[in-house]
Design a protein around this motif. Sequence first.
Motif, short mmCIF file in Angstrom:
data_model
loop_
_atom_site.label_atom_id
_atom_site.label_comp_id
_atom_site.label_asym_id
_atom_site.label_seq_id
_atom_site.Cartn_x
_atom_site.Cartn_y
_atom_site.Cartn_z
N TYR A 46 42.41 46.54 39.79
CA TYR A 46 42.25 46.06 38.43
C TYR A 46 42.01 44.55 38.43
CZ TYR A 46 44.08 50.51 36.64
OH TYR A 46 44.26 51.84 36.34
N ALA A 47 41.35 44.09 37.39
CA ALA A 47 41.17 42.65 37.16
C ALA A 47 41.83 42.28 35.84
CB ALA A 47 39.69 42.28 37.14
N VAL A 48 42.51 41.14 35.83
CA VAL A 48 43.21 40.68 34.63
C VAL A 48 42.88 39.21 34.41
CG1 VAL A 48 45.47 40.22 33.61
CG2 VAL A 48 45.09 42.35 34.84
N ALA A 49 42.56 38.86 33.17
CA ALA A 49 42.30 37.46 32.83
C ALA A 49 43.62 36.72 32.69
CB ALA A 49 41.50 37.38 31.53
N ASP A 50 43.70 35.58 33.37
CA ASP A 50 44.91 34.76 33.35
C ASP A 50 44.55 33.39 32.79
OD1 ASP A 50 47.21 33.32 33.81
OD2 ASP A 50 47.57 34.14 35.80
N ARG A 51 45.16 33.03 31.68
CA ARG A 51 44.82 31.75 31.04
C ARG A 51 45.31 30.55 31.86
NH1 ARG A 51 45.52 31.48 26.08
NH2 ARG A 51 46.10 33.62 25.49
N ASN A 52 46.15 30.76 32.84
CA ASN A 52 46.64 29.66 33.67
C ASN A 52 45.69 29.31 34.81
OD1 ASN A 52 49.14 29.41 32.24
ND2 ASN A 52 49.88 31.24 33.30
N LEU A 53 44.65 30.10 35.01
CA LEU A 53 43.68 29.83 36.07
C LEU A 53 42.41 29.26 35.45
CD1 LEU A 53 44.00 33.11 38.19
CD2 LEU A 53 45.13 30.93 38.57
N ASN A 54 41.78 28.34 36.16
CA ASN A 54 40.54 27.75 35.65
C ASN A 54 39.47 27.65 36.72
OD1 ASN A 54 41.54 25.70 37.23
ND2 ASN A 54 42.11 24.38 35.53
N THR A 55 39.65 28.32 37.84
CA THR A 55 38.66 28.29 38.91
C THR A 55 38.78 29.55 39.75
OG1 THR A 55 37.89 27.08 40.86
CG2 THR A 55 40.24 26.98 40.36
N LEU A 56 37.70 29.90 40.45
CA LEU A 56 37.68 31.06 41.33
C LEU A 56 37.91 30.67 42.79
CD1 LEU A 56 34.59 32.88 39.76
CD2 LEU A 56 36.98 33.60 39.58
N ILE A 57 38.61 29.58 43.01
CA ILE A 57 38.80 29.07 44.36
C ILE A 57 39.50 30.07 45.26
CG2 ILE A 57 40.97 27.94 43.74
CD1 ILE A 57 38.36 26.57 46.20
N ASP A 58 40.42 30.88 44.70
CA ASP A 58 41.16 31.84 45.52
C ASP A 58 40.24 32.88 46.14
OD1 ASP A 58 43.45 30.51 44.84
OD2 ASP A 58 43.95 31.84 43.19
N TYR A 59 39.17 33.23 45.43
CA TYR A 59 38.28 34.28 45.92
C TYR A 59 37.16 33.73 46.80
CZ TYR A 59 40.83 36.84 42.42
OH TYR A 59 41.84 37.42 41.70
#
Length: 356
Positions: A46-59
């Motif tokens: 599943y994918a979930v939108a998290d308002r505390n994240l602002n970049t895709l650096i983890d992926y």
Amino acid sequence: MKFVDEATIDAAAGNGGAGCASFRREKFIPFGGPDGGDGGRGGSVYAVADRNLNTLIDYRYARRHEAKNGEAGRGSDQFGAAADDIVLRMPVGTIITDIEKNEVIAELLVPGEPVLICKGGDGGFGNLHFKSSTNRAPRQKTPGWPGEAKKLKLELRVLADVGLLGMPNAGKSTLIAAISNARPKIADYPFTTLHPNLGVVRVAPEKSFVVADVPGLIEGAADGAGLGHRFLRHLQRTRLLLHLVDMAPFDEAVDPVAQAKGIIKELKRYDEELHDKPRWLVLNKLDMVPAEERAARVKDFVKRMKWKGPVFEISALTREGLEPLIHAVYEHVAAEKNPPMPDPDPRFDTPAAQDE
């Protein structure tokens, strides 16, 4: 933190567990019958939108995301355990695309709402599943179903109400720093901004809007020149574009009108819908223009630009003219978010009951 707004990952759901073919073996029960359980379901992704994240650096670094397989069934009527699902948290505004099918799977616009990306495989049937009055000793069993596996492209488009557009060194970062709590890098050389910056502008209690500042555009941006073309996608969800123009360029040979027309041309080449968005002209750095020349220079600019839309004269550095701009922008954004209700059609009104 490095800003990353694109990433490619592999996501794979777990396979279902195999069913079991087993028979009861107990003392004094010679014909115990089947007792093989079904396999467990594989884990889903599943994918979930998290308002505390602002970049895709983890992926950018963790590219493989795989759920576990379900357990196989066992004898004694024991079903296999289902595998746990895995949840990928992404910034709000992320678009997930299946690369092989070239279709958009989901757009994460609502924080906390899970979206199924890869479905886990169902578990196989044990021989207990096939027992009937005419088939008392079934030996059939089925393997588990495979889980889905996809190669996904993640693309982040920030959710902002207003986008700042302009040449490098037009004062976009200075403006967003003056009207919000954003603290972008500001310097006296072009291409200071290397990634988008978001700022929340508070007009009054419970009245605010979000501004996005993207790297400046140059001629040929639609063909890949400079950095601005990479981040124009972040302006595609905005409701209004503010086109900032440097009215006091360092080089006197530079024509602000030619630069402004060049940006509009690049915008149209990149995306027609983005070009057709409401766009206001914001003439910046007027504090560096002599007071007696301001009116004539602004009038000449608007005339040569053949501009018919709203025009604002500001100085982001001295905060001159910012209050009228902020309030006008908020009124426009609020009207876009809450459009007026259409007048009811009298043809469909319920006739009033008449007194006898």
